[in-house]
Structure formats: structure tokens, C-alpha cells
Design a protein around this motif. Structure first.
Motif, PDB file in Angstrom:
ATOM      1  N   LEU A  78      33.236  44.257  21.889  1.00 38.37           N
ATOM      2  CA  LEU A  78      33.987  43.624  20.810  1.00 38.37           C
ATOM      3  C   LEU A  78      33.086  43.361  19.611  1.00 38.37           C
ATOM      4  O   LEU A  78      31.856  43.311  19.746  1.00 38.37           O
ATOM      5  N   PRO A  79      33.682  43.167  18.412  1.00 37.06           N
ATOM      6  CA  PRO A  79      32.871  42.709  17.273  1.00 37.06           C
ATOM      7  C   PRO A  79      32.173  41.400  17.609  1.00 37.06           C
ATOM      8  O   PRO A  79      32.730  40.560  18.330  1.00 37.06           O
ATOM      9  N   GLU A  80      30.971  41.232  17.102  1.00 36.94           N
ATOM     10  CA  GLU A  80      30.156  40.077  17.482  1.00 36.94           C
ATOM     11  C   GLU A  80      30.852  38.752  17.208  1.00 36.94           C
ATOM     12  O   GLU A  80      30.680  37.781  17.947  1.00 36.94           O
ATOM     13  N   ALA A  81      31.665  38.702  16.149  1.00 31.84           N
ATOM     14  CA  ALA A  81      32.340  37.451  15.787  1.00 31.84           C
ATOM     15  C   ALA A  81      33.347  37.006  16.839  1.00 31.84           C
ATOM     16  O   ALA A  81      33.688  35.820  16.917  1.00 31.84           O
ATOM     17  N   HIS A  82      33.845  37.944  17.661  1.00 32.43           N
ATOM     18  CA  HIS A  82      34.874  37.612  18.647  1.00 32.43           C
ATOM     19  C   HIS A  82      34.313  37.417  20.051  1.00 32.43           C
ATOM     20  O   HIS A  82      35.058  36.999  20.945  1.00 32.43           O
ATOM     21  N   ARG A  83      33.042  37.731  20.276  1.00 31.90           N
ATOM     22  CA  ARG A  83      32.530  37.768  21.649  1.00 31.90           C
ATOM     23  C   ARG A  83      32.514  36.403  22.311  1.00 31.90           C
ATOM     24  O   ARG A  83      33.052  36.230  23.405  1.00 31.90           O
ATOM     25  N   ALA A  84      31.865  35.424  21.664  1.00 37.49           N
ATOM     26  CA  ALA A  84      31.719  34.109  22.281  1.00 37.49           C
ATOM     27  C   ALA A  84      33.084  33.472  22.536  1.00 37.49           C
ATOM     28  O   ALA A  84      33.327  32.901  23.610  1.00 37.49           O
ATOM     29  N   ARG A  85      33.981  33.580  21.573  1.00 37.12           N
ATOM     30  CA  ARG A  85      35.305  32.978  21.731  1.00 37.12           C
ATOM     31  C   ARG A  85      36.087  33.651  22.858  1.00 37.12           C
ATOM     32  O   ARG A  85      36.755  32.983  23.653  1.00 37.12           O
ATOM     33  N   THR A  86      35.978  34.992  22.945  1.00 36.92           N
ATOM     34  CA  THR A  86      36.677  35.718  24.008  1.00 36.92           C
ATOM     35  C   THR A  86      36.120  35.343  25.374  1.00 36.92           C
ATOM     36  O   THR A  86      36.867  35.171  26.343  1.00 36.92           O
ATOM     37  N   GLN A  87      34.793  35.208  25.463  1.00 36.91           N
ATOM     38  CA  GLN A  87      34.176  34.804  26.726  1.00 36.91           C
ATOM     39  C   GLN A  87      34.656  33.427  27.148  1.00 36.91           C
ATOM     40  O   GLN A  87      35.058  33.221  28.304  1.00 36.91           O
ATOM     41  N   ARG A  88      34.635  32.475  26.220  1.00 37.59           N
ATOM     42  CA  ARG A  88      35.045  31.105  26.555  1.00 37.59           C
ATOM     43  C   ARG A  88      36.523  31.058  26.960  1.00 37.59           C
ATOM     44  O   ARG A  88      36.880  30.384  27.930  1.00 37.59           O
ATOM     45  N   LEU A  89      37.359  31.762  26.203  1.00 38.07           N
ATOM     46  CA  LEU A  89      38.790  31.740  26.502  1.00 38.07           C
ATOM     47  C   LEU A  89      39.080  32.435  27.830  1.00 38.07           C
ATOM     48  O   LEU A  89      39.862  31.938  28.648  1.00 38.07           O
ATOM     49  N   GLY A  90      38.436  33.589  28.058  1.00 38.46           N
ATOM     50  CA  GLY A  90      38.650  34.311  29.310  1.00 38.46           C
ATOM     51  C   GLY A  90      38.196  33.517  30.517  1.00 38.46           C
ATOM     52  O   GLY A  90      38.914  33.416  31.523  1.00 38.46           O
ATOM     53  N   ILE A  91      37.008  32.916  30.429  1.00 37.00           N
ATOM     54  CA  ILE A  91      36.490  32.129  31.554  1.00 37.00           C
ATOM     55  C   ILE A  91      37.311  30.857  31.738  1.00 37.00           C
ATOM     56  O   ILE A  91      37.580  30.430  32.864  1.00 37.00           O
ATOM     57  N   GLY A  92      37.738  30.233  30.616  1.00 39.67           N
ATOM     58  CA  GLY A  92      38.564  29.034  30.711  1.00 39.67           C
ATOM     59  C   GLY A  92      39.897  29.309  31.390  1.00 39.67           C
ATOM     60  O   GLY A  92      40.338  28.548  32.264  1.00 39.67           O
ATOM     61  N   LEU A  93      40.556  30.412  31.009  1.00 42.10           N
ATOM     62  CA  LEU A  93      41.818  30.779  31.652  1.00 42.10           C
ATOM     63  C   LEU A  93      41.594  31.147  33.121  1.00 42.10           C
ATOM     64  O   LEU A  93      42.441  30.855  33.979  1.00 42.10           O
ATOM     65  N   ALA A  94      40.449  31.790  33.403  1.00 37.57           N
ATOM     66  CA  ALA A  94      40.126  32.118  34.796  1.00 37.57           C
ATOM     67  C   ALA A  94      39.959  30.844  35.620  1.00 37.57           C
ATOM     68  O   ALA A  94      40.364  30.789  36.788  1.00 37.57           O
ATOM     69  N   LEU A  95      39.364  29.792  35.015  1.00 33.45           N
ATOM     70  CA  LEU A  95      39.218  28.513  35.717  1.00 33.45           C
ATOM     71  C   LEU A  95      40.589  27.916  36.047  1.00 33.45           C
ATOM     72  O   LEU A  95      40.829  27.470  37.172  1.00 33.45           O
ATOM     73  N   LEU A  96      41.493  27.931  35.060  1.00 37.23           N
ATOM     74  CA  LEU A  96      42.835  27.397  35.302  1.00 37.23           C
ATOM     75  C   LEU A  96      43.544  28.184  36.396  1.00 37.23           C
ATOM     76  O   LEU A  96      44.245  27.608  37.244  1.00 37.23           O
ATOM     77  N   MET A  97      43.350  29.513  36.392  1.00 36.17           N
ATOM     78  CA  MET A  97      43.978  30.340  37.412  1.00 36.17           C
ATOM     79  C   MET A  97      43.413  30.020  38.789  1.00 36.17           C
ATOM     80  O   MET A  97      44.164  29.921  39.778  1.00 36.17           O
ATOM     81  N   ARG A  98      42.104  29.833  38.873  1.00 38.36           N
ATOM     82  CA  ARG A  98      41.488  29.524  40.169  1.00 38.36           C
ATOM     83  C   ARG A  98      41.962  28.178  40.696  1.00 38.36           C
ATOM     84  O   ARG A  98      42.242  28.027  41.895  1.00 38.36           O
ATOM     85  N   LEU A  99      42.051  27.187  39.793  1.00 39.87           N
ATOM     86  CA  LEU A  99      42.521  25.869  40.225  1.00 39.87           C
ATOM     87  C   LEU A  99      43.981  25.942  40.666  1.00 39.87           C
ATOM     88  O   LEU A  99      44.380  25.285  41.627  1.00 39.87           O
ATOM     89  N   GLY A 100      44.775  26.761  39.956  1.00 46.29           N
ATOM     90  CA  GLY A 100      46.158  26.945  40.376  1.00 46.29           C
ATOM     91  C   GLY A 100      46.257  27.613  41.737  1.00 46.29           C
ATOM     92  O   GLY A 100      47.095  27.245  42.571  1.00 46.29           O
TER      93      GLY A 100
END
Length: 248
Positions: free
Chosen positions: A42-64
Motif C-alpha cells: 500500500l502507499p506509505e500514508a495508508h500502511r499504519a492506519r490499515t495495520q491498526r484497523l485490520g488488527i483491531g477488527l481481528a481482535l474484535l473478531m477473536r473476542l467474538g
């Protein structure tokens, strides 16, 4: 509340938490490598945000998923027999997830070998059709596979749901902290990309084998990965020493 207080004062519960946390972190390495390679496209400007959002949603999915642990345990019950093996929903999920990982790793290796994946940073990102939301979708798909496998393993280690919750939150927190540095390290060292893709290919094949009933001890896999990483680290030090001597 009394249950949680009693659990907090039980040394066995703390030992189970420590063991489960280490296991979740180790199993999360596979996912973290995949996330790092994927988001580096991804473009560098989107990487950190995509990582945080992807991992955050993965956490919610795991807890569910932990909230439906009784249902997940039933996924191990056989649903049909083929090739003299009883297949369960867990087996089918592992096979599908492993096949996806093999396909993704093979595709990325092809891109790098053919030269399509050369370059880094924004130049490489501009030639990629990957979008932040498609990257998040792939992160969640793979995390679903690893989550089901790790939850089934966790149930065999402890019967206390709070311990599982704390271990999952702790492991995902480590992933959130390590995602950025690992992505930058992989981007700065192109040779590490091929090594990481090789890891993902092996892990994918292991998941497929597990789905077909051939258990592969994960200790062997991670020992081989650690040895390969050590050899690559020595090669990196050797190349750096040669560059330093050339500049003298």
C-alpha cells in the motif's frame, strides 16, 4: 466477581495465562508476517492506519469467537468421511485457509521473481491494485483461520474463558506494537521478503496437512524458521561488513 477474585489468586491460573499468552504470541507471528508483507504493498500514508484497523477488527473478531467457544469446540466433530479420514468443519477451514495462504505466498513470490515486485515504498505501491479495505479483508480472512485453530488449542489448555480473553488481548496488543517496526524492517531488507514468503508457504502447507489429518509438530516448523532467520541475519551482517570495508 467472586469467581474472578478466586481466579486471580490461583497460581495455576497465572501459569495457564502465561503459557497461553506465549502460545498466542508465537502463533501470531505467522499472521504478523502476512500483515507486514501485505500492507507494504500500500502507499506509505495508508500502511499504519490499515495495520491498526485490520488488527483491531481481528481482535474484535477473536473476542467474538471466544464468546461462542462452545460452538467452536463442536467444529471438531466429524461431518463426513473421505479418503479414510473424518473431516470436520475445523479441518475444512484449515484446508481453505492453508490453500489461500499458499496461493497468496506463491503469487507474491512470482511477482518478486518476475520483477513485478521490485522497488519499495510509494513506487511499488503505485503499481499495486491492492486497496486498504481489500488488505483488511485478507487480514480478517487469515486471522479467522488462525483464531479458530488457536481457540481450539486454548480450550485444551484451560477451561477459564477470562484467561483466554486476557491472553488474546495481550497477544493482539503485541501484534499492534510490532506491526510497524516489522513492516519497516522487511521494506528495508528486500531479501527478508523472500524468506518471509517462504515461511508463509510452509505455514500454508502445514495448515492443509493438518486439515487432512497429518499433524505436523509446530515446534519443528518454528525451529526451522528461527534457524533460517538466523542464517539470513548472518548474511545481512556479512553484506553490511563488506559495504563498510568498501567505503573505507
Amino acid at each position: 466477581m467472586d469467581y474472578l477474585v478466586a481466579l486471580a489468586s490461583d497460581p495455576g491460573a497465572w501459569a495457564a495465562l502465561a503459557t497461553l499468552l506465549v502460545m498466542e504470541v508465537v502463533l501470531g507471528i505467522d499472521n504478523l508476517i502476512f500483515i507486514s508483507i501485505l500492507t507494504n504493498k500500500l502507499p506509505e500514508a495508508h500502511r499504519a492506519r490499515t495495520q491498526r484497523l485490520g488488527i483491531g477488527l481481528a481482535l474484535l473478531m477473536r473476542l467474538g469467537l471466544l464468546g461462542t467457544v462452545a460452538l467452536i469446540v463442536r467444529l471438531t466433530a466429524p461431518i463426513f468421511t473421505a479418503f479414510e479420514h473424518d473431516f470436520s468443519w475445523r479441518d475444512l477451514i484449515l484446508i481453505a485457509g492453508g490453500a489461500f495462504l499458499v496461493w497468496k505466498a506463491t503469487t507474491e513470490i512470482h511477482h518478486h521473481v518476475s520483477g513485478e515486485g521490485e522497488g519499495s515504498g510509494s513506487g511499488a505501491a503505485k503499481t499495486s491494485t491492492l486497496t486498504p479495505w481489500s488488505a483488511i479483508g485478507q487480514i480478517l480472512v487469515l486471522d479467522l483461520v488462525f483464531s479458530i485453530d488457536s481457540i481450539v488449542t486454548a480450550v485444551g489448555m484451560t477451561e477459564h474463558i477470562p484467561i483466554m480473553f486476557v491472553a488474546v488481548v495481550g497477544a493482539v496488543s503485541v501484534m499492534m506494537f510490532a506491526a510497524g517496526p516489522l513492516s519497516r524492517f522487511i521494506e528495508r531488507n528486500p531479501t527478508v521478503v523472500m524468506l518471509a514468503l517462504g515461511f508463509l508457504l510452509v505455514i500454508g502447507m502445514t495448515l492443509v496437512a493438518e486439515g487432512f489429518g497429518s499433524h505436523v509438530p509446530k515446534g519443528y516448523i518454528y525451529a526451522a524458521m528461527a534457524f533460517s532467520a538466523l542464517v539470513e541475519g548472518l548474511n545481512m551482517l556479512s553484506r553490511r561488513a563488506k559495504k563498510m570495508r568498501a567505503l573505507e
